[in-house]
Motif scaffolding. Structure first.
Motif, PDB file in Angstrom:
ATOM      1  N   GLN A 187       0.826  -1.203   0.000  1.00 54.57           N
ATOM      2  CA  GLN A 187       0.000   0.000   0.000  1.00 54.57           C
ATOM      3  C   GLN A 187       0.865   1.259   0.000  1.00 54.57           C
ATOM      4  OE1 GLN A 187      -2.280  -0.899   3.498  1.00 54.57           O
ATOM      5  NE2 GLN A 187      -4.042  -1.669   2.346  1.00 54.57           N
ATOM      6  N   ALA A 188       1.926   1.242   0.796  1.00 55.85           N
ATOM      7  CA  ALA A 188       2.820   2.397   0.847  1.00 55.85           C
ATOM      8  C   ALA A 188       3.491   2.612  -0.504  1.00 55.85           C
ATOM      9  CB  ALA A 188       3.871   2.204   1.941  1.00 55.85           C
ATOM     10  N   ALA A 189       3.951   1.531  -1.120  1.00 56.41           N
ATOM     11  CA  ALA A 189       4.600   1.636  -2.424  1.00 56.41           C
ATOM     12  C   ALA A 189       3.624   2.130  -3.489  1.00 56.41           C
ATOM     13  CB  ALA A 189       5.184   0.283  -2.830  1.00 56.41           C
ATOM     14  N   THR A 190       2.384   1.661  -3.431  1.00 63.71           N
ATOM     15  CA  THR A 190       1.371   2.096  -4.393  1.00 63.71           C
ATOM     16  C   THR A 190       1.070   3.580  -4.223  1.00 63.71           C
ATOM     17  OG1 THR A 190       0.374  -0.122  -4.396  1.00 63.71           O
ATOM     18  CG2 THR A 190      -0.970   1.679  -5.257  1.00 63.71           C
ATOM     19  N   THR A 191       0.964   4.025  -2.981  1.00 61.31           N
ATOM     20  CA  THR A 191       0.714   5.449  -2.711  1.00 61.31           C
ATOM     21  C   THR A 191       1.797   6.316  -3.327  1.00 61.31           C
ATOM     22  OG1 THR A 191      -0.465   5.006  -0.643  1.00 61.31           O
ATOM     23  CG2 THR A 191       0.514   7.183  -0.885  1.00 61.31           C
ATOM     24  N   LEU A 192       3.049   5.953  -3.105  1.00 59.69           N
ATOM     25  CA  LEU A 192       4.142   6.758  -3.627  1.00 59.69           C
ATOM     26  C   LEU A 192       4.258   6.630  -5.141  1.00 59.69           C
ATOM     27  CD1 LEU A 192       6.323   8.742  -3.020  1.00 59.69           C
ATOM     28  CD2 LEU A 192       7.863   6.861  -2.435  1.00 59.69           C
ATOM     29  N   MET A 193       3.971   5.445  -5.661  1.00 56.10           N
ATOM     30  CA  MET A 193       4.030   5.267  -7.108  1.00 56.10           C
ATOM     31  C   MET A 193       2.974   6.128  -7.795  1.00 56.10           C
ATOM     32  SD  MET A 193       5.838   3.691  -9.363  1.00 56.10           S
ATOM     33  CE  MET A 193       5.771   3.467 -11.131  1.00 56.10           C
ATOM     34  N   ASN A 194       1.784   6.186  -7.217  1.00 56.02           N
ATOM     35  CA  ASN A 194       0.746   7.043  -7.770  1.00 56.02           C
ATOM     36  C   ASN A 194       1.193   8.497  -7.785  1.00 56.02           C
ATOM     37  OD1 ASN A 194      -1.760   5.809  -8.688  1.00 56.02           O
ATOM     38  ND2 ASN A 194      -1.892   4.926  -6.644  1.00 56.02           N
ATOM     39  N   PHE A 195       1.795   8.907  -6.704  1.00 53.91           N
ATOM     40  CA  PHE A 195       2.241  10.299  -6.598  1.00 53.91           C
ATOM     41  C   PHE A 195       3.370  10.590  -7.579  1.00 53.91           C
ATOM     42  CE2 PHE A 195       4.693  13.762  -4.764  1.00 53.91           C
ATOM     43  CZ  PHE A 195       3.706  14.674  -4.444  1.00 53.91           C
ATOM     44  N   ALA A 196       4.330   9.659  -7.668  1.00 52.29           N
ATOM     45  CA  ALA A 196       5.515   9.910  -8.474  1.00 52.29           C
ATOM     46  C   ALA A 196       5.262   9.679  -9.965  1.00 52.29           C
ATOM     47  CB  ALA A 196       6.663   9.011  -7.999  1.00 52.29           C
ATOM     48  N   TRP A 197       4.551   8.604 -10.290  1.00 50.32           N
ATOM     49  CA  TRP A 197       4.412   8.243 -11.699  1.00 50.32           C
ATOM     50  C   TRP A 197       3.241   8.962 -12.344  1.00 50.32           C
ATOM     51  CZ3 TRP A 197       7.541   5.943 -14.996  1.00 50.32           C
ATOM     52  CH2 TRP A 197       7.019   5.565 -16.244  1.00 50.32           C
ATOM     53  N   ALA A 198       2.079   8.851 -11.760  1.00 48.19           N
ATOM     54  CA  ALA A 198       0.910   9.477 -12.369  1.00 48.19           C
ATOM     55  C   ALA A 198       0.965  10.993 -12.235  1.00 48.19           C
ATOM     56  CB  ALA A 198      -0.360   8.921 -11.731  1.00 48.19           C
ATOM     57  N   GLY A 199       1.633  11.455 -11.201  1.00 49.59           N
ATOM     58  CA  GLY A 199       1.676  12.888 -10.961  1.00 49.59           C
ATOM     59  C   GLY A 199       0.514  13.295 -10.080  1.00 49.59           C
ATOM     60  N   LEU A 200       0.734  14.315  -9.285  1.00 51.80           N
ATOM     61  CA  LEU A 200      -0.282  14.730  -8.335  1.00 51.80           C
ATOM     62  C   LEU A 200      -1.580  15.131  -9.019  1.00 51.80           C
ATOM     63  CD1 LEU A 200      -0.992  15.228  -5.415  1.00 51.80           C
ATOM     64  CD2 LEU A 200      -0.024  17.529  -5.616  1.00 51.80           C
ATOM     65  N   SER A 201      -1.503  15.812 -10.146  1.00 51.42           N
ATOM     66  CA  SER A 201      -2.735  16.249 -10.811  1.00 51.42           C
ATOM     67  C   SER A 201      -3.536  15.061 -11.313  1.00 51.42           C
ATOM     68  CB  SER A 201      -2.401  17.190 -11.976  1.00 51.42           C
ATOM     69  OG  SER A 201      -1.596  16.540 -12.940  1.00 51.42           O
ATOM     70  N   ASN A 202      -2.843  14.057 -11.889  1.00 50.10           N
ATOM     71  CA  ASN A 202      -3.558  12.858 -12.343  1.00 50.10           C
ATOM     72  C   ASN A 202      -4.180  12.122 -11.172  1.00 50.10           C
ATOM     73  OD1 ASN A 202      -2.999  13.239 -15.037  1.00 50.10           O
ATOM     74  ND2 ASN A 202      -1.204  11.907 -15.055  1.00 50.10           N
ATOM     75  N   LEU A 203      -3.449  12.061 -10.078  1.00 41.61           N
ATOM     76  CA  LEU A 203      -3.976  11.370  -8.907  1.00 41.61           C
ATOM     77  C   LEU A 203      -5.226  12.067  -8.388  1.00 41.61           C
ATOM     78  CD1 LEU A 203      -3.521   9.101  -6.846  1.00 41.61           C
ATOM     79  CD2 LEU A 203      -2.106  10.677  -5.537  1.00 41.61           C
ATOM     80  N   MET A 204      -5.182  13.380  -8.322  1.00 42.06           N
ATOM     81  CA  MET A 204      -6.334  14.136  -7.842  1.00 42.06           C
ATOM     82  C   MET A 204      -7.526  13.998  -8.792  1.00 42.06           C
ATOM     83  SD  MET A 204      -5.387  15.277  -4.970  1.00 42.06           S
ATOM     84  CE  MET A 204      -6.665  16.480  -4.582  1.00 42.06           C
ATOM     85  N   ASP A 205      -7.249  13.773 -10.064  1.00 39.14           N
ATOM     86  CA  ASP A 205      -8.325  13.591 -11.047  1.00 39.14           C
ATOM     87  C   ASP A 205      -8.833  12.158 -11.102  1.00 39.14           C
ATOM     88  OD1 ASP A 205      -6.876  15.922 -13.458  1.00 39.14           O
ATOM     89  OD2 ASP A 205      -8.244  16.246 -11.764  1.00 39.14           O
ATOM     90  N   GLY A 206      -8.237  11.282 -10.309  1.00 45.54           N
ATOM     91  CA  GLY A 206      -8.689   9.901 -10.276  1.00 45.54           C
ATOM     92  C   GLY A 206      -8.036   9.003 -11.296  1.00 45.54           C
ATOM     93  N   ARG A 207      -7.027   9.506 -11.998  1.00 45.13           N
ATOM     94  CA  ARG A 207      -6.326   8.674 -12.980  1.00 45.13           C
ATOM     95  C   ARG A 207      -5.138   8.019 -12.286  1.00 45.13           C
ATOM     96  NH1 ARG A 207      -7.365  13.342 -16.105  1.00 45.13           N
ATOM     97  NH2 ARG A 207      -5.171  14.031 -15.994  1.00 45.13           N
ATOM     98  N   ASN A 208      -5.410   6.938 -11.603  1.00 46.34           N
ATOM     99  CA  ASN A 208      -4.405   6.275 -10.779  1.00 46.34           C
ATOM    100  C   ASN A 208      -3.578   5.265 -11.565  1.00 46.34           C
ATOM    101  OD1 ASN A 208      -5.603   7.686  -8.730  1.00 46.34           O
ATOM    102  ND2 ASN A 208      -6.519   5.903  -7.740  1.00 46.34           N
ATOM    103  N   TRP A 209      -2.316   5.159 -11.191  1.00 48.52           N
ATOM    104  CA  TRP A 209      -1.453   4.103 -11.714  1.00 48.52           C
ATOM    105  C   TRP A 209      -1.781   2.818 -10.976  1.00 48.52           C
ATOM    106  CZ3 TRP A 209       2.207   0.743  -9.778  1.00 48.52           C
ATOM    107  CH2 TRP A 209       3.073   0.156 -10.708  1.00 48.52           C
ATOM    108  N   THR A 210      -1.973   1.720 -11.711  1.00 53.31           N
ATOM    109  CA  THR A 210      -2.360   0.455 -11.101  1.00 53.31           C
ATOM    110  C   THR A 210      -1.155  -0.469 -10.999  1.00 53.31           C
ATOM    111  OG1 THR A 210      -4.573   0.642 -12.065  1.00 53.31           O
ATOM    112  CG2 THR A 210      -3.891  -1.540 -11.253  1.00 53.31           C
ATOM    113  N   PRO A 211      -0.860  -0.993  -9.803  1.00 52.34           N
ATOM    114  CA  PRO A 211       0.292  -1.895  -9.660  1.00 52.34           C
ATOM    115  C   PRO A 211       0.061  -3.200 -10.383  1.00 52.34           C
ATOM    116  CG  PRO A 211      -0.978  -1.854  -7.635  1.00 52.34           C
ATOM    117  CD  PRO A 211      -1.558  -0.786  -8.515  1.00 52.34           C
ATOM    118  N   PRO A 212       1.144  -3.876 -10.781  1.00 51.82           N
ATOM    119  CA  PRO A 212       0.995  -5.182 -11.452  1.00 51.82           C
ATOM    120  C   PRO A 212       0.460  -6.222 -10.478  1.00 51.82           C
ATOM    121  CG  PRO A 212       3.282  -4.755 -10.911  1.00 51.82           C
ATOM    122  CD  PRO A 212       2.548  -3.481 -10.613  1.00 51.82           C
ATOM    123  N   ALA A 213      -0.043  -7.283 -11.026  1.00 51.47           N
ATOM    124  CA  ALA A 213      -0.564  -8.366 -10.188  1.00 51.47           C
ATOM    125  C   ALA A 213       0.561  -8.924  -9.322  1.00 51.47           C
ATOM    126  CB  ALA A 213      -1.155  -9.465 -11.059  1.00 51.47           C
ATOM    127  N   ALA A 214       0.199  -9.324  -8.102  1.00 52.52           N
ATOM    128  CA  ALA A 214       1.199  -9.840  -7.162  1.00 52.52           C
ATOM    129  C   ALA A 214       1.775 -11.135  -7.708  1.00 52.52           C
ATOM    130  CB  ALA A 214       0.558 -10.078  -5.795  1.00 52.52           C
TER     131      ALA A 214
END
Length: 214
Positions: A187-214
């Motif tokens: 969860q922590a890695a996903t949170t930071l990946m969303n922030f770093a990869w998708a960018g804060l604006s994309n994250l706020m718009d709901g365009r989240n980066w999805t982690p690969p399957a475990a």
């Protein structure tokens, strides 16, 4: 027939036991409050033996920082597989970082919190580890950053800044995750990946980066 003597434990193994005990004690109680008596008792050895092997509390703490810093750097490096897309490499590196810091919270306390606040010698050891991680993260995000900005000539200083920001965020998030019930490494890695990869604006718009399957 005389009694068979117990096989003596190799020095290297005994020393690792002492370091294990020291990391747990320093991580739980802090450098100043931890005592050599506690460490020796937890390691199952005498206090004079701890001093014989590691000379002083200061040298014992330094040895702990070096061992745990090296282990963290190795975990992050080994978690990344080259040849994968840029986002997967960054994800794998972040996940390896959070998995390790979650699995060894006392070690993370030693290298990130304790080492930085108890003298320049200890702080320098922690800084060396951080510099190595920042350099590695820089190599991971250089292509990703340029792709994200659609700029093949993104200045090296900007890439370095992104790496510093990402490592700083990871450090803070790891400390928070380790002290917050129910937050997993993934969860922590996903949170930071969303922030770093998708960018804060994309994250706020709901365009989240999805982690690969475990």
């Amino acid at each position: 027939m005389g009694a068979v003597k117990a096989k003596r434990m190799p020095r290297a193994v005994r020393e690792q036991q002492m370091l294990d005990a020291a990391v747990e004690t320093f991580g739980q109680r802090g450098y100043m409050a931890a005592s050599m008596d506690e460490i020796a008792e937890l390691a199952g050895v005498s206090k004079p033996l701890v001093y014989l092997y590691l000379n002083s509390k200061e040298e014992l703490f330094t040895a702990c920082i070096r061992r745990e810093a090296a282990a963290l750097v190795t975990a992050v490096r080994s978690g990344v597989r080259t040849g994968l897309p840029a986002d997967r490499q960054l994800w794998d590196g972040l996940l390896a970082f959070f998995v390790h810091t979650a699995a060894y919270p006392h070690a993370w306390s030693v290298v990130h919190l304790q080492a930085r606040t108890h003298g320049e010698t200890f702080a320098a050891e922690a800084a060396a580890m951080r510099e190595e991680i920042v350099a590695f993260v820089t190599s991971l995000i250089v292509v990703a950053a340029r792709e994200a900005h659609r700029d093949p000539d993104l200045p090296e200083r900007e890439v370095a800044g992104l790496a510093e920001a990402l490592v700083g965020a990871a450090e803070s998030l790891a400390t928070w995750a380790n002290t917050t019930d129910g937050v997993t490494a993934r969860q922590a890695a996903t949170t930071l990946m969303n922030f770093a990869w998708a960018g804060l604006s994309n994250l706020m718009d709901g365009r989240n980066w999805t982690p690969p399957a475990a």
